[in-house]
Write a protein that holds these residues in place. Structure first.
Motif, PDB file in Angstrom:
ATOM      1  N   THR A 257      -8.192   0.432   4.365  1.00  0.00           N
ATOM      2  CA  THR A 257      -7.645   0.046   2.895  1.00  0.00           C
ATOM      3  C   THR A 257      -6.378  -1.337   3.368  1.00  0.00           C
ATOM      4  O   THR A 257      -6.622  -1.692   2.911  1.00  0.00           O
ATOM      5  CB  THR A 257      -6.164   1.004   2.759  1.00  0.00           C
ATOM      6  OG1 THR A 257      -7.350   2.767   2.834  1.00  0.00           O
ATOM      7  CG2 THR A 257      -6.220   0.865   1.738  1.00  0.00           C
TER       8      THR A 257
ATOM      9  N   ILE B 107       0.933  -0.939  -0.379  1.00  0.00           N
ATOM     10  CA  ILE B 107       0.060   0.237  -0.226  1.00  0.00           C
ATOM     11  C   ILE B 107       0.751   0.772  -0.068  1.00  0.00           C
ATOM     12  O   ILE B 107       2.440   0.947   0.597  1.00  0.00           O
ATOM     13  CB  ILE B 107      -1.269  -0.211   0.883  1.00  0.00           C
ATOM     14  CG1 ILE B 107      -2.300  -0.962   1.233  1.00  0.00           C
ATOM     15  CG2 ILE B 107      -1.252   1.363   1.478  1.00  0.00           C
ATOM     16  CD1 ILE B 107      -2.565  -1.126   2.570  1.00  0.00           C
TER      17      ILE B 107
ATOM     18  N   ARG C 179      -2.534  -0.969  -3.776  1.00  0.00           N
ATOM     19  CA  ARG C 179      -3.832  -0.071  -2.874  1.00  0.00           C
ATOM     20  C   ARG C 179      -2.863   1.314  -2.540  1.00  0.00           C
ATOM     21  O   ARG C 179      -1.709   1.042  -2.720  1.00  0.00           O
ATOM     22  CB  ARG C 179      -4.000   0.173  -2.167  1.00  0.00           C
ATOM     23  CG  ARG C 179      -5.570  -0.889  -2.377  1.00  0.00           C
ATOM     24  CD  ARG C 179      -6.507  -0.957  -1.507  1.00  0.00           C
ATOM     25  NE  ARG C 179      -8.088  -1.691  -1.573  1.00  0.00           N
ATOM     26  CZ  ARG C 179      -8.539  -2.450  -2.001  1.00  0.00           C
ATOM     27  NH1 ARG C 179      -7.748  -3.018  -2.501  1.00  0.00           N
ATOM     28  NH2 ARG C 179      -9.822  -2.115  -2.079  1.00  0.00           N
TER      29      ARG C 179
ATOM     30  N   THR D 258      -7.088  -4.697   1.415  1.00  0.00           N
ATOM     31  CA  THR D 258      -6.339  -5.188   0.758  1.00  0.00           C
ATOM     32  C   THR D 258      -5.389  -6.462   0.494  1.00  0.00           C
ATOM     33  O   THR D 258      -5.373  -7.429  -0.355  1.00  0.00           O
ATOM     34  CB  THR D 258      -4.606  -4.204   1.028  1.00  0.00           C
ATOM     35  OG1 THR D 258      -5.102  -3.206   1.067  1.00  0.00           O
ATOM     36  CG2 THR D 258      -3.771  -4.723   0.078  1.00  0.00           C
TER      37      THR D 258
END
Lengths: 128, 764
Positions: free
Chosen positions: B748, B713, B734, B752
């Motif tokens: 998030t 991420i 992401r 993910t």
């Protein structure tokens, strides 16, 4: 950041003899110079020459309190990083912005080394 | 005698004598010659004419009377004394008469007594009448004296003419000192009393009067019935002092009883009287309200059957009351509906007139709520002081563990022997587990001051369900009974989620060989104080979330202690015993309650009740929902890379608080080293894009090359320079825009990880 002409110097301020001892052992194995302080007065003496790169500070050593101890360090050794070690789960909100790092006791040897290395390799939070 | 003949004096006397049966007599003083008139001869049935012998006529008197009559006659003849006597005489016919004889001396010219003369009457009829009257009077007097009430006769002059014994006694006097005495002379202090007034009335108006009054001089209450008669009045006197006193007492006690009964009936406390056999004889309105049995239903029933499960304590209390006359204390009772209540009792032994124990009067207050509140308060106090204590100890324990942990790790470093390394690893593991426990203790001890925001309970429950679906093994069936229109509560969504997740975990652990886990959500309105093992809930609206397993269950003794700190049913090492205590502390700080219901061998149900928030749920949905949804990790290792230590610190702390483990690196180079040196795989890397030494883009490129299974991420404050697209194309899964919120971070990370997991399965 350690000056080139000397090994990095770390002050360990903790009122617990055993904690200081084990931290000294761990830090010595990293080829660091370690000074010990059991209370605020000893801390002041230990940082007096300003030749300090990192202060590992217990959250509650005998003396005027955490904020005062931080101020003490910042004044005597403005470049020194401050790592707070605490038996509690978090650092008081009022002091959190003033320090460079925080770790909980008991701390892993690896974690200690990694944090210390990191702190000695990056500029101080007090540096603008 | 002819009609035209004018009768002279002696002739008239003769006629009168014939009619009235009286006659004349004379006795010569010298010769004692007796002369009797024809009428006198007739009375005594003597020959109408011819000489009479005084001695012979004397023999007509009974023998004992002869000297008496002779003496009178002699004194008259010699001394001139007149006489008037009544004496019995028997006629020559044998008839017994009562004769009155009067006599006087007749003197000659020289003054000497020549003869005695006088008259005789036949008064037999009068005498008999008189005798009868006398007998009657005697009988009357005897009768009057046997009457226990007073009889007083008072004549027109106000004199007592008759007083019977009891009358005299009542008047504290004697018959002798009263008879013949005027009322006012005997009782001067009676002047002006109602009795005197009544006497006056009866005497003058000849009316019957009845007077009942207190007579102060004798300290008595009399009832006098006064009957007028020719000779005055007859007074029927009754001493009614005792009667009046009894009546007053009766009236007083009846009045008092009525007052008491009204008070008792209206009392807020339940009041019960029951006889010594334990049967209820009185049951007031408050008792009916408290126990649910009406007076009609309760009276006659045995008290111990009606109210008590355990009669031992009851029997003790009864014994105590019988011994000491009084007992007070608390007893566990049960109402008609089965509700258990704690009764504060005051029992008084009642005795009958003779002093023998008769019944027990009980005053009962329902102190169930106070008792529960008190217990809850004590429990809270205990927990609080325990928290303070453990907080202090925990802090010091960390100082104790620090040298141990580091010493062990220092030893490990220089140790080549595999066996010794294993021993040191064991020690290290133990220390870390201790440190973990201490962390929990601290979070319990520090209390549970969380945030207070509107929490969408429907979504909170959805989140728990999602967690349950994640963690439950195949052998556990998940049963959902969800109300999708629940109102919101106010609180800290993270804390609430932790509690529910904890319950689901416990439920899972209770069913090692499978079963059913049911999650149920509903709205609950508590109208009465809700008794639960854990906590007293105030009446009000709640959302209730049940987590129920079909696992091994608990005994009541265990269930009772389940919310206490350090109580655990798990094997040593499997649990710290802090989970439920902390959960309860949190729920309570939300104004809610927790309840446990468990049957050994059949399962356990925990209920979390959270008060419905007062503000309408539409108020702040935008603020609330993301918070309620904060997803948690399950120990995944996240490597956080950032050159700013404060951000690094905050990010790591946040992740740790939500179930992840973290590694740190200050730049890309360090990150690569950390991954290389880590003995456990890194599940995800979260990296800042702008860093010295090696930036995020370079790091992600490297990772895509070297560690393609690790998702990355990328976090950056640079939103608009196209760096994002570039980064995503370079092995970044992401993008996380800076500054990010906790919710954004966690969502998030979770998304993910989930995505990667799916990807991983597909590729395998």
């Amino acid at each position: 950041m350690a000056a080139p002409d000397r090994p990095a110097t770390v002050v360990v301020a903790d009122d617990d003899d055993l904690v200081r001892t084990v931290l000294r052992m761990a830090l010595s194995s990293m080829s660091l110079t370690v000074r010990e302080a059991a209370d605020s007065r000893a801390l002041a003496a230990a940082i007096d020459d300003g030749a300090v790169d990192l202060t590992i500070l217990d959250i509650s050593i005998p003396g005027p309190g955490l904020a005062a101890n931080i101020a003490l360090v910042r004044e005597a050794a403005p470049d020194a990083r401050i790592l707070i070690l605490s038996g509690d789960t978090e650092v008081p909100a009022s002091e959190a912005p003033l320090i460079d790092d925080f770790a909980r006791k008991p701390i892993d040897l690896d974690e200690l080394r990694s944090r210390v290395s990191h702190l000695l390799g990056t500029p101080s939070a007090s540096t603008p | 005698m002819s009609a035209n003949e004018s009768p002279d004096g002696p002739e008239l006397l003769r006629i009168a004598g014939t009619m009235a049966r009286f006659g004349g007599w004379s006795v010569d003083a010298r010769t004692h010659q007796l002369e009797l008139s024809a009428e006198a001869r007739a009375i005594l049935a003597l020959p109408p004419s011819g000489p009479l012998d005084l001695a012979t006529v004397f023999t007509l008197h009974p023998e004992e009377w002869r000297p008496v009559v002779a003496a009178h006659l002699e004194r008259c003849l010699t001394a001139g004394e007149p006489f008037d006597i009544e004496s019995p005489m028997r006629t020559t016919d044998g008839e017994l008469l009562t004769i009155r004889t009067i006599g006087e001396a007749a003197r000659g010219a020289d003054g000497s007594i020549e003869r005695a003369h006088g008259a005789v009457w036949d008064i037999t009829a009068t005498a008999e009448q008189r005798e009868r009257t006398r007998a009657l009077e005697a009988r009357l007097e005897a009768t009057l004296n046997t009457i226990t009430d007073g009889m007083l006769f008072i004549d027109h002059e106000g004199r007592f003419t008759f007083v019977n014994d009891d009358g005299a006694r009542m008047l504290q006097s004697s018959v002798e000192s009263l008879e013949g005495v005027r009322v006012l002379d005997a009782f001067p202090e009676a002047a002006g009393t109602s009795f005197l007034a009544a006497l006056e009335t009866s005497l003058t108006r000849r009316e019957r009067t009845i007077t009942r009054d207190y007579y102060p001089p004798l300290d008595a209450i009399f009832e006098a019935t006064i009957y007028p008669s020719d000779n005055g009045v007859a007074v029927y006197l009754k001493d009614v002092t005792e009667e009046e006193r009894l009546r007053d007492e009766r009236e007083e006690s009846a009045r008092r009883l009525a007052e008491q009964a009204a008070l008792i009936e209206a009392a807020k406390d339940a009041m019960i009287v029951r006889d010594l056999d334990g049967h209820i004889t009185y049951w007031n309105r408050a008792a009916a309200a408290l126990y649910g049995w009406s007076a009609t239903e309760a009276i006659g029933r045995a008290e111990h059957e009606l109210l008590y499960d355990d009669t031992a304590a009851y029997d003790d209390a009864v014994a105590h009351t019988l011994r000491d006359d009084y007992w007070s204390g608390e007893l566990d009772q049960r109402t008609r509906s089965g509700r258990a209540l704690v009764a504060e009792c005051r029992w008084q032994l009642l005795r009958d007139g003779s002093g023998a124990p008769e019944s027990i009067f009980a005053v009962v207050s329902d102190i169930t709520a106070e008792k529960k509140a008190q217990e809850a308060r004590l429990r809270a106090q205990r927990m609080e002081s325990l928290g303070t204590l453990t907080g202090g100890i925990a802090h010091d324990l960390n100082n104790v563990l620090t040298p141990i942990l580091m010493s062990v790790q220092l030893l490990e470093q220089g140790e080549d022997d595999a066996g010794r390394r294993e021993i040191l690893k064991t020690m290290e593991g133990a220390v870390k587990r201790g440190a973990d426990m201490i962390r929990q203790v601290l979070s319990f001890a520090r209390g549970v001051e969380g945030r207070r925001v509107e929490v969408d309970v429907v979504r909170l429950v959805d989140d728990v369900v999602a967690y349950a679906q994640d963690v439950l093994p195949e052998s556990v069936h998940l049963d959902l009974v969800l109300d999708t229109s629940l109102p919101a509560t106010s609180g800290d969504p993270t804390q609430l989620l932790q509690i529910l997740v904890n319950l689901v975990t416990n439920a899972r652990d209770a069913m090692p060989s499978g079963g059913t886990l049911r999650i149920r959500s509903s709205e609950l309105v508590l109208e009465d104080t809700y008794s639960s093992v854990s906590h007293l809930a105030m009446p009000g609206r709640y959302v209730a979330i049940d987590v129920e397993d079909s696992g091994h269950g608990m005994s009541p003794e265990v269930a009772e202690k389940i919310f206490e700190p350090f109580f655990t049913t798990k094997d040593i090492g499997k649990g710290t015993g802090l989970g439920l205590a902390t959960s309860l502390a949190i729920v309570r700080s939300h104004g809610g309650f927790m309840q446990v219901y468990s049957e050994l061998g059949r399962g356990t149900r925990f209920t979390v009740g959270l008060p419905v928030s007062s503000s309408p749920r539409a108020d702040s949905p935008a603020a609330a929902r993301p918070e309620a949804l904060l997803p948690r990790g399950h120990g995944e290792r996240i490597l956080v890379v950032d050159d700013e230590s404060t951000i690094l610190q905050i990010t790591c702390q946040t992740l740790e608080l939500h179930g992840y483990r973290t590694l740190r690196a200050a730049n890309g180079r360090e990150a690569i080293d950390v991954i290389a040196s880590s003995d456990e795989p890194v599940d995800l890397v979260l990296t800042d894009m702008m860093m010295p030494v090696m930036d995020g883009a370079a790091l992600s490129a490297h990772l895509e090359e070297e560690h393609p299974v690790i998702p990355v991420i990328a976090a950056s404050g640079l939103n608009s320079n196209g760096g994002v697209a570039r980064a995503v194309g370079m092995g970044v899964s992401r993008f996380l825009p800076k500054p990010y919120t906790t919710s954004m971070l966690l969502t998030t990370v979770r998304d993910t990880l989930l995505e990667h997991r799916v990807d991983g399965m597909v590729t395998e």
